[in-house]
Design a protein around this motif. Structure first.
Motif, PDB file in Angstrom:
ATOM      1  N   GLN A   1      -1.588  56.108  25.225  1.00 45.46           N
ATOM      2  CA  GLN A   1      -2.309  55.057  25.175  1.00 45.46           C
ATOM      3  C   GLN A   1      -2.551  54.440  26.436  1.00 45.46           C
ATOM      4  N   GLN A   2      -3.553  53.580  26.423  1.00 49.02           N
ATOM      5  CA  GLN A   2      -3.626  52.819  27.668  1.00 49.02           C
ATOM      6  C   GLN A   2      -2.845  51.544  27.696  1.00 49.02           C
ATOM      7  N   TYR A   3      -2.753  50.958  28.925  1.00 51.51           N
ATOM      8  CA  TYR A   3      -1.666  50.012  28.948  1.00 51.51           C
ATOM      9  C   TYR A   3      -2.225  49.020  29.859  1.00 51.51           C
ATOM     10  N   ASP A   4      -2.262  47.666  29.375  1.00 52.08           N
ATOM     11  CA  ASP A   4      -2.874  46.949  30.449  1.00 52.08           C
ATOM     12  C   ASP A   4      -1.505  45.643  30.660  1.00 52.08           C
ATOM     13  N   ARG A   5      -0.747  45.931  31.655  1.00 50.37           N
ATOM     14  CA  ARG A   5       0.372  45.306  32.057  1.00 50.37           C
ATOM     15  C   ARG A   5       0.158  43.748  32.239  1.00 50.37           C
ATOM     16  N   ASP A   6      -0.723  43.319  32.762  1.00 55.71           N
ATOM     17  CA  ASP A   6      -0.976  41.899  33.375  1.00 55.71           C
ATOM     18  C   ASP A   6      -2.132  41.395  32.433  1.00 55.71           C
ATOM     19  N   GLU A   7      -2.226  42.146  31.229  1.00 52.82           N
ATOM     20  CA  GLU A   7      -3.400  41.583  30.485  1.00 52.82           C
ATOM     21  C   GLU A   7      -4.676  40.804  31.077  1.00 52.82           C
ATOM     22  N   ASP A   8      -5.239  41.655  31.989  1.00 59.21           N
ATOM     23  CA  ASP A   8      -6.299  40.994  32.580  1.00 59.21           C
ATOM     24  C   ASP A   8      -7.672  41.627  32.257  1.00 59.21           C
ATOM     25  N   GLY A   9      -7.603  42.465  31.001  1.00 62.45           N
ATOM     26  CA  GLY A   9      -8.723  43.341  30.622  1.00 62.45           C
ATOM     27  C   GLY A   9      -8.916  44.710  31.247  1.00 62.45           C
ATOM     28  N   TYR A  10      -8.460  45.058  32.024  1.00 66.22           N
ATOM     29  CA  TYR A  10      -8.250  46.226  32.764  1.00 66.22           C
ATOM     30  C   TYR A  10      -7.063  47.041  32.555  1.00 66.22           C
ATOM     31  N   SER A  11      -7.250  48.269  32.220  1.00 66.12           N
ATOM     32  CA  SER A  11      -6.122  49.199  31.975  1.00 66.12           C
ATOM     33  C   SER A  11      -5.332  49.381  33.338  1.00 66.12           C
ATOM     34  N   ASP A  12      -4.050  49.277  33.464  1.00 68.28           N
ATOM     35  CA  ASP A  12      -3.307  49.641  34.650  1.00 68.28           C
ATOM     36  C   ASP A  12      -2.919  51.201  34.587  1.00 68.28           C
ATOM     37  N   ILE A  13      -2.830  51.534  33.272  1.00 66.35           N
ATOM     38  CA  ILE A  13      -2.592  53.085  33.032  1.00 66.35           C
ATOM     39  C   ILE A  13      -3.608  53.441  32.032  1.00 66.35           C
ATOM     40  N   PRO A  14      -4.693  54.330  32.191  1.00 67.08           N
ATOM     41  CA  PRO A  14      -5.744  54.804  31.492  1.00 67.08           C
ATOM     42  C   PRO A  14      -5.369  55.544  30.329  1.00 67.08           C
ATOM     43  N   LEU A  15      -6.116  55.470  28.984  1.00 66.02           N
ATOM     44  CA  LEU A  15      -6.112  56.410  27.821  1.00 66.02           C
ATOM     45  C   LEU A  15      -6.219  57.804  28.269  1.00 66.02           C
ATOM     46  N   LEU A  16      -5.505  58.710  27.397  1.00 65.37           N
ATOM     47  CA  LEU A  16      -5.472  60.031  28.218  1.00 65.37           C
ATOM     48  C   LEU A  16      -5.346  60.830  26.862  1.00 65.37           C
ATOM     49  N   ASN A  17      -6.115  61.816  26.575  1.00 66.13           N
ATOM     50  CA  ASN A  17      -5.952  62.583  25.239  1.00 66.13           C
ATOM     51  C   ASN A  17      -6.423  63.915  25.793  1.00 66.13           C
ATOM     52  N   SER A  18      -5.545  65.016  25.916  1.00 64.22           N
ATOM     53  CA  SER A  18      -5.968  66.130  26.523  1.00 64.22           C
ATOM     54  C   SER A  18      -5.153  67.376  25.911  1.00 64.22           C
ATOM     55  N   THR A  19      -6.167  68.371  25.610  1.00 69.56           N
ATOM     56  CA  THR A  19      -5.779  69.653  25.152  1.00 69.56           C
ATOM     57  C   THR A  19      -5.904  70.956  25.904  1.00 69.56           C
ATOM     58  N   THR A  20      -4.898  71.648  26.190  1.00 72.63           N
ATOM     59  CA  THR A  20      -5.073  72.958  26.775  1.00 72.63           C
ATOM     60  C   THR A  20      -4.714  73.924  26.296  1.00 72.63           C
ATOM     61  N   VAL A  21      -5.360  74.990  26.054  1.00 67.19           N
ATOM     62  CA  VAL A  21      -4.977  76.156  25.546  1.00 67.19           C
ATOM     63  C   VAL A  21      -5.364  77.597  25.960  1.00 67.19           C
ATOM     64  N   GLY A  22      -4.532  78.608  25.915  1.00 66.30           N
ATOM     65  CA  GLY A  22      -4.958  80.099  26.553  1.00 66.30           C
ATOM     66  C   GLY A  22      -4.017  81.014  26.021  1.00 66.30           C
ATOM     67  N   PHE A  23      -4.337  82.129  26.671  1.00 62.44           N
ATOM     68  CA  PHE A  23      -3.467  83.353  26.180  1.00 62.44           C
ATOM     69  C   PHE A  23      -3.494  84.245  27.268  1.00 62.44           C
ATOM     70  N   ARG A  24      -2.594  85.204  27.467  1.00 68.09           N
ATOM     71  CA  ARG A  24      -2.413  86.141  28.306  1.00 68.09           C
ATOM     72  C   ARG A  24      -2.030  87.483  27.609  1.00 68.09           C
ATOM     73  N   SER A  25      -2.588  88.677  27.644  1.00 74.17           N
ATOM     74  CA  SER A  25      -2.326  89.708  26.933  1.00 74.17           C
ATOM     75  C   SER A  25      -2.282  90.875  27.894  1.00 74.17           C
ATOM     76  N   TYR A  26      -1.609  92.094  27.271  1.00 71.73           N
ATOM     77  CA  TYR A  26      -1.476  93.308  28.154  1.00 71.73           C
ATOM     78  C   TYR A  26      -1.603  94.686  27.128  1.00 71.73           C
ATOM     79  N   PHE A  27      -1.824  95.626  27.749  1.00 74.57           N
ATOM     80  CA  PHE A  27      -1.776  96.845  27.066  1.00 74.57           C
ATOM     81  C   PHE A  27      -1.371  97.741  28.070  1.00 74.57           C
ATOM     82  N   LYS A  28      -0.278  98.624  27.838  1.00 77.31           N
ATOM     83  CA  LYS A  28       0.200  99.688  28.697  1.00 77.31           C
ATOM     84  C   LYS A  28      -0.231 101.100  28.194  1.00 77.31           C
ATOM     85  N   THR A  29      -0.646 101.925  29.151  1.00 75.68           N
ATOM     86  CA  THR A  29      -1.221 103.050  28.685  1.00 75.68           C
ATOM     87  C   THR A  29      -0.070 104.415  28.714  1.00 75.68           C
ATOM     88  N   SER A  30       0.853 103.912  29.364  1.00 76.11           N
ATOM     89  CA  SER A  30       1.913 104.986  29.555  1.00 76.11           C
ATOM     90  C   SER A  30       3.465 104.286  29.301  1.00 76.11           C
TER      91      SER A  30
END
Length: 186
Positions: free
Chosen positions: A157-186
């Motif tokens: 969540q964003q946070y406005d510590r001094d309530e001046d209408g500007y966020s001291d800590i901005p809103l952040l929503n992020s998602t990261t996904v990934g994969f790694r695979s392998y196949f061994k021939t021998s």
């Protein structure tokens, strides 16, 4: 001269402090910048972000360079070892490695598994910062093929510590996904 420090998995696990970067703070010249619940960025010799190259199994990871709120998108618990390279040996990783390199070697999955972890922080004013990590592996019975899935979801969540209408800590929503695979021939 090349100045390389290798940190093995056991040392990472015994120093685990919620993120990979904070787990490396025992290496000389390495610190971590806390950026939220379970998130941090590595600092080598006082420099961070786009002054440090981060590689995972030889592939450059640049997520921590995007902005002040982006940490390493790598699960410390799936790391086999980390090499911290400082000095002229870092030049082979490119011009963004002026401070050094965090070279991460991850474990090859050897069994089916599922791990989910969550770190949450709440302020006295009711704002929150929630970080959830997930990884799963599926391995063939003959151990010759496998896939490793991973993901990070962060909601702050964003946070406005001094309530001046500007966020001291901005809103952040992020998602990261990934994969790694392998196949061994021998």
């Amino acid at each position: 001269t090349n100045n390389t420090t290798t940190v093995k998995q056991q040392k990472i696990l015994s120093n685990y402090a919620g993120s990979l970067a904070t787990s490396l703070e025992n290496v000389a010249g390495v610190n971590a910048s806390q950026i939220g619940a379970g998130q941090s960025k590595p600092i080598i010799r006082g420099l961070s972000s786009n002054r440090i190259a981060v590689t995972e199994n030889g592939i450059k990871q640049e997520g921590q360079q995007w902005g002040a709120d982006h940490g390493l998108e790598i699960d410390a618990l799936q790391t086999e070892q980390v090499e911290v390279i400082k000095g002229v040996g870092a030049i082979e990783y490119g011009s963004d490695a002026i401070a050094g390199v965090v070279n991460i070697i991850t474990k090859e999955p050897n069994r089916n598994s599922l791990n989910i972890s969550n770190t949450s922080a709440f302020t006295e004013h009711g704002t929150y910062d929630i970080n959830t990590n997930m990884n799963a592996s599926v391995v063939a019975e003959n151990q010759k093929a496998g896939i490793f899935l991973f993901g990070v979801q962060r909601n702050r969540q964003q946070y406005d510590r001094d309530e001046d209408g500007y966020s001291d800590i901005p809103l952040l929503n992020s998602t990261t996904v990934g994969f790694r695979s392998y196949f061994k021939t021998s």
